[in-house]
Scaffold this active site. Structure first.
Site, PDB file in Angstrom:
ATOM      1  N   CYS A 112      10.586   0.621  -4.671  1.00 21.67           N
ATOM      2  CA  CYS A 112      11.543  -0.241  -3.885  1.00 21.67           C
ATOM      3  C   CYS A 112      12.125  -1.254  -4.896  1.00 21.67           C
ATOM      4  CB  CYS A 112      11.189  -0.912  -2.660  1.00 21.67           C
ATOM      5  SG  CYS A 112      10.585   0.374  -1.411  1.00 21.67           S
ATOM      6  N   HIS A 251      15.942  -7.048  -0.986  1.00 18.53           N
ATOM      7  CA  HIS A 251      15.477  -5.740  -0.481  1.00 18.53           C
ATOM      8  C   HIS A 251      15.397  -5.754   1.068  1.00 18.53           C
ATOM      9  CE1 HIS A 251      13.445  -2.013   0.003  1.00 18.53           C
ATOM     10  NE2 HIS A 251      12.349  -2.510   0.189  1.00 18.53           N
ATOM     11  N   ASN A 281      15.117   0.758   5.671  1.00 20.86           N
ATOM     12  CA  ASN A 281      14.757   0.624   4.249  1.00 20.86           C
ATOM     13  C   ASN A 281      14.956   1.969   3.332  1.00 20.86           C
ATOM     14  OD1 ASN A 281      13.226   0.398   1.667  1.00 20.86           O
ATOM     15  ND2 ASN A 281      11.352  -0.438   2.611  1.00 20.86           N
TER      16      ASN A 281
HETATM   17  N1  COA Z   1       6.164   2.157  17.590  1.00 20.55           N
HETATM   18  C1  COA Z   1       5.101   1.550  18.561  1.00 20.55           C
HETATM   19  N2  COA Z   1       3.999   1.091  18.084  1.00 20.55           N
HETATM   20  C2  COA Z   1       3.704   1.146  16.719  1.00 20.55           C
HETATM   21  C3  COA Z   1       4.600   1.795  15.862  1.00 20.55           C
HETATM   22  C4  COA Z   1       5.944   2.308  16.363  1.00 20.55           C
HETATM   23  N3  COA Z   1       6.739   2.751  15.599  1.00 20.55           N
HETATM   24  N4  COA Z   1       4.310   1.707  14.704  1.00 20.55           N
HETATM   25  C5  COA Z   1       2.942   1.018  14.687  1.00 20.55           C
HETATM   26  N5  COA Z   1       2.590   1.055  15.975  1.00 20.55           N
HETATM   27  C6  COA Z   1       1.321   0.350  16.708  1.00 20.55           C
HETATM   28  C7  COA Z   1       0.070   0.628  15.723  1.00 20.55           C
HETATM   29  O1  COA Z   1      -0.245   1.952  15.877  1.00 20.55           O
HETATM   30  C8  COA Z   1      -0.807  -0.608  16.035  1.00 20.55           C
HETATM   31  O2  COA Z   1      -1.333  -0.198  17.056  1.00 20.55           O
HETATM   32  P1  COA Z   1      -2.688  -0.702  17.544  1.00 20.55           P
HETATM   33  O3  COA Z   1      -2.791  -1.957  17.523  1.00 20.55           O
HETATM   34  O4  COA Z   1      -3.165  -0.140  18.950  1.00 20.55           O
HETATM   35  O5  COA Z   1      -3.764   0.058  16.412  1.00 20.55           O
HETATM   36  C9  COA Z   1       0.066  -1.704  16.381  1.00 20.55           C
HETATM   37  O6  COA Z   1       1.487  -0.966  16.698  1.00 20.55           O
HETATM   38  C10 COA Z   1       0.518  -2.577  15.244  1.00 20.55           C
HETATM   39  O7  COA Z   1       1.297  -3.637  15.798  1.00 20.55           O
HETATM   40  P2  COA Z   1       1.577  -5.015  14.994  1.00 20.55           P
HETATM   41  O8  COA Z   1       0.234  -5.328  14.551  1.00 20.55           O
HETATM   42  O9  COA Z   1       2.534  -5.882  15.747  1.00 20.55           O
HETATM   43  O10 COA Z   1       2.447  -4.472  13.810  1.00 20.55           O
HETATM   44  P3  COA Z   1       2.685  -5.388  12.599  1.00 20.55           P
HETATM   45  O11 COA Z   1       3.518  -6.486  13.220  1.00 20.55           O
HETATM   46  O12 COA Z   1       1.954  -5.204  11.362  1.00 20.55           O
HETATM   47  O13 COA Z   1       4.073  -4.536  12.211  1.00 20.55           O
HETATM   48  C11 COA Z   1       5.100  -3.217  10.715  1.00 20.55           C
HETATM   49  C12 COA Z   1       4.044  -3.240  11.661  1.00 20.55           C
HETATM   50  C13 COA Z   1       4.879  -1.865   9.605  1.00 20.55           C
HETATM   51  C14 COA Z   1       6.461  -3.351  10.923  1.00 20.55           C
HETATM   52  C15 COA Z   1       4.876  -4.252   9.505  1.00 20.55           C
HETATM   53  O14 COA Z   1       3.359  -4.517   9.257  1.00 20.55           O
HETATM   54  C16 COA Z   1       5.542  -4.135   8.409  1.00 20.55           C
HETATM   55  O15 COA Z   1       6.839  -4.125   8.170  1.00 20.55           O
HETATM   56  N6  COA Z   1       4.957  -4.079   7.120  1.00 20.55           N
HETATM   57  C17 COA Z   1       5.791  -3.957   5.614  1.00 20.55           C
HETATM   58  C18 COA Z   1       6.226  -2.607   5.865  1.00 20.55           C
HETATM   59  C19 COA Z   1       7.278  -2.525   4.591  1.00 20.55           C
HETATM   60  O16 COA Z   1       8.065  -3.179   4.666  1.00 20.55           O
HETATM   61  N7  COA Z   1       6.870  -1.416   3.806  1.00 20.55           N
HETATM   62  C20 COA Z   1       7.651  -1.053   2.772  1.00 20.55           C
HETATM   63  C21 COA Z   1       7.717  -2.051   1.497  1.00 20.55           C
HETATM   64  S1  COA Z   1       8.964  -1.681   0.332  1.00 20.55           S
END
Ligand code: COA
Length: 324
Positions: A112, A251, A281
């Site tokens: 990215c 980004h 993204n």
């Molecule tokens: N829909 C519903 N539930 C989902 C889900 C979706 N699309 N994706 C994940 N979950 C669930 C998981 O299974 C987890 O469940 P569990 O607690 O029962 O195991 C739970 O949601 C996690 O929730 P939460 O802790 O609130 O997630 P988060 O706040 O960490 O958000 C992301 C998850 C991925 C949105 C966040 O971590 C993120 O944006 N990270 C950076 C990712 C990124 O930008 N990557 C590219 C970089 S270039």
């Protein structure tokens, strides 16, 4: 003093829209979850063609906007982790399609952050007078490498292409640019390439699937600190202050990551240009796509100090500050 400046911008966005509602029929998710965690409402997916087709359209768009002829391009750098093939490079295919007969062309991959890495290379060539016009295309067909059964990742990504023409400038252009990699943190965001597949391998490897796999929380932590650090670094190197920033083109991964950086830097959210709600993204394409839209909408004016900042797989990050 010779500086490298952005003479024109361009993009190509595939027309096929996939909404959060559409995804909720494919995996266990909801519009509410995706919107509240990321800010993304919909993304575009490429249905026909390949990375070089989108890259070519974005390149033609830049040629029209920058008043540079294809024959005047000295170098083409394509940033992608989803090229059409291993060889020829996506850059060579774009070269052929646009008729840039005098260019040398090659691909780079810094996930990215790739657009900023390409810009860093381009700046060096322009400043050392080894090139006058460099076309950068950042293009991703992430829909190829997304596991559409994995709700943790499939809701985040989209396809698209952005491009810029980097040319010699004197009173404006890149004032400082910085890239950095953290290979020791690479396991938190991966996508495997091909495995060994020859008759001499004793233990045949499992059929390797090239899918994005991510530790979301770890990447989130990295993204927030890397973004702040990279912006502070380029502002300091340009002998400016955070308050001198007119616009930030970050980004476009997650609204909450941008919000965190905004608070940490003490820079209002309205200084950050955001379009991730409509494209998701798009990896390295996200910054030049957002830059093109910001320029087209008049959100960037002559004399502005514009920061571009990115982070991603590798792990990698980078930023630049450009006097527009
Ligand atoms: N829909 C519903 N539930 C989902 C889900 C979706 N699309 N994706 C994940 N979950 C669930 C998981 O299974 C987890 O469940 P569990 O607690 O029962 O195991 C739970 O949601 C996690 O929730 P939460 O802790 O609130 O997630 P988060 O706040 O960490 O958000 C992301 C998850 C991925 C949105 C966040 O971590 C993120 O944006 N990270 C950076 C990712 C990124 O930008 N990557 C590219 C970089 S270039």
């Amino acid at each position: 003093m010779i500086r490298a400046g952005i003479k024109g911008t361009g993009l190509y966005i595939p027309p096929f829209v996939v909404t959060n509602e559409d995804l909720s029929k494919m995996v266990d998710t909801s519009d509410e979850w995706i919107t509240s965690r990321t800010g993304i409402k919909e993304r575009r997916i490429l249905i026909e063609g390949d990375a070089s087709d989108m890259g070519t359209e974005a390149a033609l768009n830049v040629l029209r906007n920058s008043n540079v002829k294809a024959e005047e391009i000295d170098m083409i750098i394509v940033s992608t982790l989803t090229p059409d093939m291993f060889t020829p490079s996506c850059a060579c295919i774009v070269q052929k399609n646009i008729g840039a007969v005098n260019a040398s062309a090659f691909d780079i991959n810094a996930a990215c952050s790739g657009f900023l890495y390409a810009l860093n290379i381009a700046e060096s060539f322009i400043k050392s007078k080894k090139a006058k016009n460099i076309l950068i295309v950042a293009v991703e067909v992430l829909s190829k490498i997304v596991n559409w059964e994995d709700r943790n990742t499939c809701v985040l990504f989209g396809d698209g292409a952005g491009a810029v023409m980097v040319s010699e400038e004197s009173n404006k252009g890149i004032m400082s640019i910085y890239t950095k990699s953290y290979g020791d943190k690479g396991d938190s965001l991966t996508c495997k390439a091909l495995g060994l597949n020859n008759p001499f391998v004793r233990h045949k490897q499992e059929n390797i699937k090239s899918f994005v796999s991510m530790d979301g929380k770890e990447v989130f932590r990295f993204a927030t600190s890397a973004m702040v650090e990279a912006i502070e670094k380029v502002v300091q190197d340009a002998e400016l202050n955070i308050s001198d920033i007119s616009k930030v083109i970050p980004h476009q991964a997650n609204y909450r990551i941008i919000e965190y950086a905004s608070k940490k830097l003490g820079l209002d959210m309205d200084k950050f240009y955001i379009n991730l709600y409509k494209y998701g993204n798009t990896s390295c394409a996200s910054i030049p796509i957002a830059l093109h839209e910001a320029v087209s909408e008049g959100a960037i004016k002559e004399g502005d100090n514009v920061v571009l900042v990115g982070f991603g797989g590798g792990l990698t990050c980078g930023a630049t500050i450009i006097r527009w």
